[in-house]
Scaffold this motif. Sequence first.
Motif, PDB file in Angstrom:
ATOM      1  N   ALA A 117      84.717 -69.946  30.051  1.00 12.46           N
ATOM      2  CA  ALA A 117      85.945 -69.170  30.263  1.00 12.46           C
ATOM      3  C   ALA A 117      87.117 -70.095  30.556  1.00 12.46           C
ATOM      4  O   ALA A 117      88.238 -69.867  30.072  1.00 12.46           O
ATOM      5  N   PHE A 118      86.870 -71.137  31.339  1.00  6.95           N
ATOM      6  CA  PHE A 118      87.927 -72.124  31.582  1.00  6.95           C
ATOM      7  C   PHE A 118      88.314 -72.815  30.276  1.00  6.95           C
ATOM      8  O   PHE A 118      89.487 -73.135  30.062  1.00  6.95           O
ATOM      9  N   GLY A 119      87.328 -73.042  29.407  1.00  3.17           N
ATOM     10  CA  GLY A 119      87.625 -73.636  28.114  1.00  3.17           C
ATOM     11  C   GLY A 119      88.579 -72.770  27.305  1.00  3.17           C
ATOM     12  O   GLY A 119      89.509 -73.280  26.661  1.00  3.17           O
ATOM     13  N   ALA A 120      88.362 -71.453  27.336  1.00  3.25           N
ATOM     14  CA  ALA A 120      89.256 -70.527  26.647  1.00  3.25           C
ATOM     15  C   ALA A 120      90.648 -70.548  27.276  1.00  3.25           C
ATOM     16  O   ALA A 120      91.666 -70.509  26.573  1.00  3.25           O
TER      17      ALA A 120
ATOM     18  N   TYR B  73      94.323 -71.647  25.465  1.00  3.95           N
ATOM     19  CA  TYR B  73      95.555 -70.863  25.388  1.00  3.95           C
ATOM     20  C   TYR B  73      96.718 -71.491  26.150  1.00  3.95           C
ATOM     21  O   TYR B  73      97.881 -71.217  25.850  1.00  3.95           O
ATOM     22  N   THR B  74      96.419 -72.295  27.169  1.00  2.00           N
ATOM     23  CA  THR B  74      97.487 -72.787  28.049  1.00  2.00           C
ATOM     24  C   THR B  74      97.606 -74.306  28.025  1.00  2.00           C
ATOM     25  O   THR B  74      98.116 -74.904  28.967  1.00  2.00           O
TER      26      THR B  74
ATOM     27  N   MET C 149      88.630 -80.322  31.038  1.00  2.00           N
ATOM     28  CA  MET C 149      87.992 -80.834  29.825  1.00  2.00           C
ATOM     29  C   MET C 149      86.951 -81.913  30.120  1.00  2.00           C
ATOM     30  O   MET C 149      85.838 -81.864  29.580  1.00  2.00           O
ATOM     31  N   PRO C 150      87.244 -82.908  30.981  1.00  2.00           N
ATOM     32  CA  PRO C 150      86.187 -83.885  31.308  1.00  2.00           C
ATOM     33  C   PRO C 150      84.977 -83.244  31.975  1.00  2.00           C
ATOM     34  O   PRO C 150      83.830 -83.623  31.698  1.00  2.00           O
TER      35      PRO C 150
ATOM     36  N   GLY D 135      80.818 -67.159  27.748  1.00  2.00           N
ATOM     37  CA  GLY D 135      81.984 -67.261  28.621  1.00  2.00           C
ATOM     38  C   GLY D 135      83.247 -67.594  27.848  1.00  2.00           C
ATOM     39  O   GLY D 135      84.327 -67.045  28.111  1.00  2.00           O
ATOM     40  N   PHE D 136      83.119 -68.478  26.862  1.00  2.00           N
ATOM     41  CA  PHE D 136      84.267 -68.869  26.041  1.00  2.00           C
ATOM     42  C   PHE D 136      84.781 -67.681  25.222  1.00  2.00           C
ATOM     43  O   PHE D 136      85.991 -67.423  25.169  1.00  2.00           O
ATOM     44  N   LEU D 137      83.863 -66.940  24.609  1.00  2.00           N
ATOM     45  CA  LEU D 137      84.265 -65.803  23.783  1.00  2.00           C
ATOM     46  C   LEU D 137      84.915 -64.699  24.615  1.00  2.00           C
ATOM     47  O   LEU D 137      85.926 -64.106  24.210  1.00  2.00           O
TER      48      LEU D 137
END
Length: 207
Positions: free
Chosen positions: A134-137, A141-142, A154-155, A182-184
Motif C-alpha cells: 500500500a505504501f508502494g502505491a 501516486y505522490t 522504497m529502500p 496491498g499494492f492493488l
Amino acid sequence: MFIRTESFAQYIRLYPVVTVLLAINIAIHLATMLPFVGKPILFSGAGANYLIAEGEWWRLVTPMFLHWGLMHLLFNMFSLFIFGPELERFAGKLRFLTIYTLSGLFGNIATFFLKDPMTISVGASGAIFGLFGAFGALVYYTKNAFPQLRQIMMPIIIISLIMTFLQPNINIVAHITGFIVGFLIGLSYFHPKRIVSWRKKKIHRVK
C-alpha cells in the motif's frame, strides 16, 4: 515520519486499529506460551494446508494472529508499530483494516493453492507486506509531491522483498501475494481523484 514520539495514551487514541492488532497478536502469542494449552492453541489455528483441504477454512484467517516464536512476533509487530500508524492516519481506520486483513487473507489463500499440501504456516507477514504494498502505491501516486516518503519507503520495500528470498523458512508466497494485494488495493484507495473526494467530504463535515 516514522519516528514514534507519541505517549502510550496518545498512540492508542490516534491509532486504534494498529493498537488493537498489536494487542491481539501479543495476547495470542502469550497464550501460546502457556503450559498445556499453548501448543493446542497454536496448532488449532496454524495454516495447515492438508487440514484446510479437509474443510477447516478458518485456518485461512487465524495464521495472521499466530507466530512460531518471539523473534517472529517481534519482527512483525515492530513493523506494524512503526509503519502502521502513518498508513492508518492517511487511509483511515476501515481502509487500513481492509488492506491489512485482505493482504493477510490472500497470502494464506495463495499459500494453500501454491504450496505443498503438508505446508504449515503462521505469521502476520503477509498482512505486513500488504502495508508495504500500500505504501508502494502511495509512493507511486505522490512521488513528486512527497519525495521524502519515496526516499524512506522504497529502500525498505526493496530490502524487505530481497530478504524474503534470502532468509530460510520464509513463506515467500504469502509475502509476495500480500505485497501485491496491498499494492492493488492502494492503487484504488490512493488514486488522486479519490483523495480529492475524501478531502471534500472532510471539509463538508467541518462546515
